[in-house]
Design a protein around this motif. Structure first.
Motif, PDB file in Angstrom:
ATOM      1  N   PRO A  38     -10.771   9.591  13.471  1.00  0.00           N
ATOM      2  CA  PRO A  38      -9.335   9.577  13.162  1.00  0.00           C
ATOM      3  C   PRO A  38      -8.674   8.295  13.662  1.00  0.00           C
ATOM      4  CG  PRO A  38      -9.798  11.087  14.965  1.00  0.00           C
ATOM      5  CD  PRO A  38     -11.123  10.602  14.442  1.00  0.00           C
ATOM      6  N   GLU A  39      -7.680   7.857  12.894  1.00  0.00           N
ATOM      7  CA  GLU A  39      -6.955   6.667  13.305  1.00  0.00           C
ATOM      8  C   GLU A  39      -6.096   6.984  14.522  1.00  0.00           C
ATOM      9  OE1 GLU A  39      -4.950   4.341  10.500  1.00  0.00           O
ATOM     10  OE2 GLU A  39      -6.430   4.699   8.930  1.00  0.00           O
ATOM     11  N   ARG A  40      -5.913   5.951  15.337  1.00  0.00           N
ATOM     12  CA  ARG A  40      -5.072   6.135  16.518  1.00  0.00           C
ATOM     13  C   ARG A  40      -3.608   6.081  16.100  1.00  0.00           C
ATOM     14  NH1 ARG A  40      -6.757   1.710  20.552  1.00  0.00           N
ATOM     15  NH2 ARG A  40      -6.036   0.562  18.783  1.00  0.00           N
ATOM     16  N   THR A  41      -2.803   6.836  16.786  1.00  0.00           N
ATOM     17  CA  THR A  41      -1.371   6.848  16.503  1.00  0.00           C
ATOM     18  C   THR A  41      -0.704   5.665  17.198  1.00  0.00           C
ATOM     19  OG1 THR A  41      -0.834   8.149  18.457  1.00  0.00           O
ATOM     20  CG2 THR A  41      -1.387   9.375  16.430  1.00  0.00           C
ATOM     21  N   ASP A  42       0.538   5.389  16.816  1.00  0.00           N
ATOM     22  CA  ASP A  42       1.298   4.332  17.477  1.00  0.00           C
ATOM     23  C   ASP A  42       1.401   4.615  18.969  1.00  0.00           C
ATOM     24  OD1 ASP A  42       1.668   2.902  15.168  1.00  0.00           O
ATOM     25  OD2 ASP A  42       3.673   3.683  14.779  1.00  0.00           O
ATOM     26  N   GLY A  43       1.597   5.873  19.320  1.00  0.00           N
ATOM     27  CA  GLY A  43       1.696   6.243  20.728  1.00  0.00           C
ATOM     28  C   GLY A  43       0.421   5.932  21.488  1.00  0.00           C
ATOM     29  N   GLU A  44      -0.712   6.182  20.866  1.00  0.00           N
ATOM     30  CA  GLU A  44      -1.995   5.887  21.518  1.00  0.00           C
ATOM     31  C   GLU A  44      -2.184   4.382  21.694  1.00  0.00           C
ATOM     32  OE1 GLU A  44      -4.706   9.645  20.018  1.00  0.00           O
ATOM     33  OE2 GLU A  44      -4.415   7.943  18.670  1.00  0.00           O
ATOM     34  N   ARG A  45      -1.823   3.609  20.676  1.00  0.00           N
ATOM     35  CA  ARG A  45      -1.936   2.145  20.782  1.00  0.00           C
ATOM     36  C   ARG A  45      -0.980   1.619  21.851  1.00  0.00           C
ATOM     37  NH1 ARG A  45      -2.745   2.558  15.097  1.00  0.00           N
ATOM     38  NH2 ARG A  45      -0.527   2.306  14.692  1.00  0.00           N
ATOM     39  N   THR A  46       0.210   2.187  21.895  1.00  0.00           N
ATOM     40  CA  THR A  46       1.184   1.759  22.904  1.00  0.00           C
ATOM     41  C   THR A  46       0.677   2.078  24.295  1.00  0.00           C
ATOM     42  OG1 THR A  46       3.016   2.074  21.367  1.00  0.00           O
ATOM     43  CG2 THR A  46       3.559   2.071  23.717  1.00  0.00           C
ATOM     44  N   LYS A  47       0.150   3.281  24.480  1.00  0.00           N
ATOM     45  CA  LYS A  47      -0.385   3.668  25.785  1.00  0.00           C
ATOM     46  C   LYS A  47      -1.509   2.731  26.194  1.00  0.00           C
ATOM     47  CE  LYS A  47      -2.557   7.488  28.235  1.00  0.00           C
ATOM     48  NZ  LYS A  47      -3.042   8.857  28.148  1.00  0.00           N
ATOM     49  N   GLU A  48      -2.395   2.421  25.271  1.00  0.00           N
ATOM     50  CA  GLU A  48      -3.501   1.517  25.560  1.00  0.00           C
ATOM     51  C   GLU A  48      -2.987   0.133  25.958  1.00  0.00           C
ATOM     52  OE1 GLU A  48      -6.702  -0.537  22.761  1.00  0.00           O
ATOM     53  OE2 GLU A  48      -7.023   1.628  22.940  1.00  0.00           O
ATOM     54  N   ALA A  49      -1.997  -0.372  25.234  1.00  0.00           N
ATOM     55  CA  ALA A  49      -1.440  -1.688  25.542  1.00  0.00           C
ATOM     56  C   ALA A  49      -0.774  -1.701  26.915  1.00  0.00           C
ATOM     57  CB  ALA A  49      -0.435  -2.106  24.465  1.00  0.00           C
ATOM     58  N   LEU A  50      -0.040  -0.640  27.235  1.00  0.00           N
ATOM     59  CA  LEU A  50       0.612  -0.568  28.551  1.00  0.00           C
ATOM     60  C   LEU A  50      -0.420  -0.483  29.674  1.00  0.00           C
ATOM     61  CD1 LEU A  50       3.624   1.785  27.780  1.00  0.00           C
ATOM     62  CD2 LEU A  50       3.704  -0.661  28.288  1.00  0.00           C
ATOM     63  N   LEU A  51      -1.467   0.300  29.463  1.00  0.00           N
ATOM     64  CA  LEU A  51      -2.509   0.400  30.481  1.00  0.00           C
ATOM     65  C   LEU A  51      -3.221  -0.932  30.678  1.00  0.00           C
ATOM     66  CD1 LEU A  51      -3.988   3.929  29.699  1.00  0.00           C
ATOM     67  CD2 LEU A  51      -2.539   3.274  31.636  1.00  0.00           C
ATOM     68  N   GLU A  52      -3.481  -1.649  29.583  1.00  0.00           N
ATOM     69  CA  GLU A  52      -4.100  -2.967  29.693  1.00  0.00           C
ATOM     70  C   GLU A  52      -3.185  -3.928  30.444  1.00  0.00           C
ATOM     71  OE1 GLU A  52      -5.032  -4.147  25.692  1.00  0.00           O
ATOM     72  OE2 GLU A  52      -6.677  -2.695  25.533  1.00  0.00           O
ATOM     73  N   GLN A  53      -1.891  -3.844  30.178  1.00  0.00           N
ATOM     74  CA  GLN A  53      -0.950  -4.711  30.890  1.00  0.00           C
ATOM     75  C   GLN A  53      -0.955  -4.397  32.379  1.00  0.00           C
ATOM     76  OE1 GLN A  53       2.888  -5.970  29.264  1.00  0.00           O
ATOM     77  NE2 GLN A  53       3.827  -4.877  30.977  1.00  0.00           N
ATOM     78  N   HIS A  54      -1.042  -3.134  32.721  1.00  0.00           N
ATOM     79  CA  HIS A  54      -1.054  -2.763  34.132  1.00  0.00           C
ATOM     80  C   HIS A  54      -2.332  -3.223  34.821  1.00  0.00           C
ATOM     81  CE1 HIS A  54       2.576  -0.047  34.619  1.00  0.00           C
ATOM     82  NE2 HIS A  54       2.694  -0.638  33.445  1.00  0.00           N
TER      83      HIS A  54
END
Length: 126
Positions: free
Chosen positions: A14-30
């Motif tokens: 399944p494709e990732r949702t915008d929320g999942e991509r956002t969470k991933e980006a925020l975690l990478e930033q942290h």
């Protein structure tokens, strides 16, 4: 058979949702924030233990890190403002984040003031 096989393969990933991509980006930033803070800590330890870096070097690293952290906090707030649901829980979570970021910004300002006013590398490193 070929098309059914391809459709089945698509549905298994399944494709990732915008929320999942956002969470991933925020975690990478942290993760990058932690790496940057670890690097600043290593600079400070080098000043204390080895006297390798000057006060100016440490002050410059502190200023750059503070600016970068402040920008990262602003990015977090803007991103979460877009993706958090417009519910009381979402509003409360964003308010809590902003309060915490405000406290962190005050600490960063205090460190920047120290970087600009202290002439002693050890004091700045501590």
């Amino acid at each position: 058979m070929g098309r059914a096989h391809i459709d089945w393969m698509r549905s298994s990933a399944p494709e990732r949702t915008d929320g999942e991509r956002t969470k991933e980006a925020l975690l990478e930033q942290h993760v990058r924030v932690r790496v940057g803070l670890d690097e600043l800590d290593r600079y400070a330890l080098a000043v204390i233990r080895e006297g390798r870096l000057s006060r100016a070097d440490l002050a410059s690293a502190l200023e750059a890190t503070s600016t970068w952290l402040s920008d990262a906090m602003s990015d977090d707030e803007q991103t979460l403002e877009r993706v958090l649901p417009a519910t009381s829980d979402g509003t409360e979570a964003l308010a809590h984040l902003r309060d915490e970021h405000e406290r962190q910004r005050e600490e960063l300002c205090a460190m920047q003031r120290l970087a600009r006013t202290t002439g002693d590398a050890i004091t700045l490193a501590l």
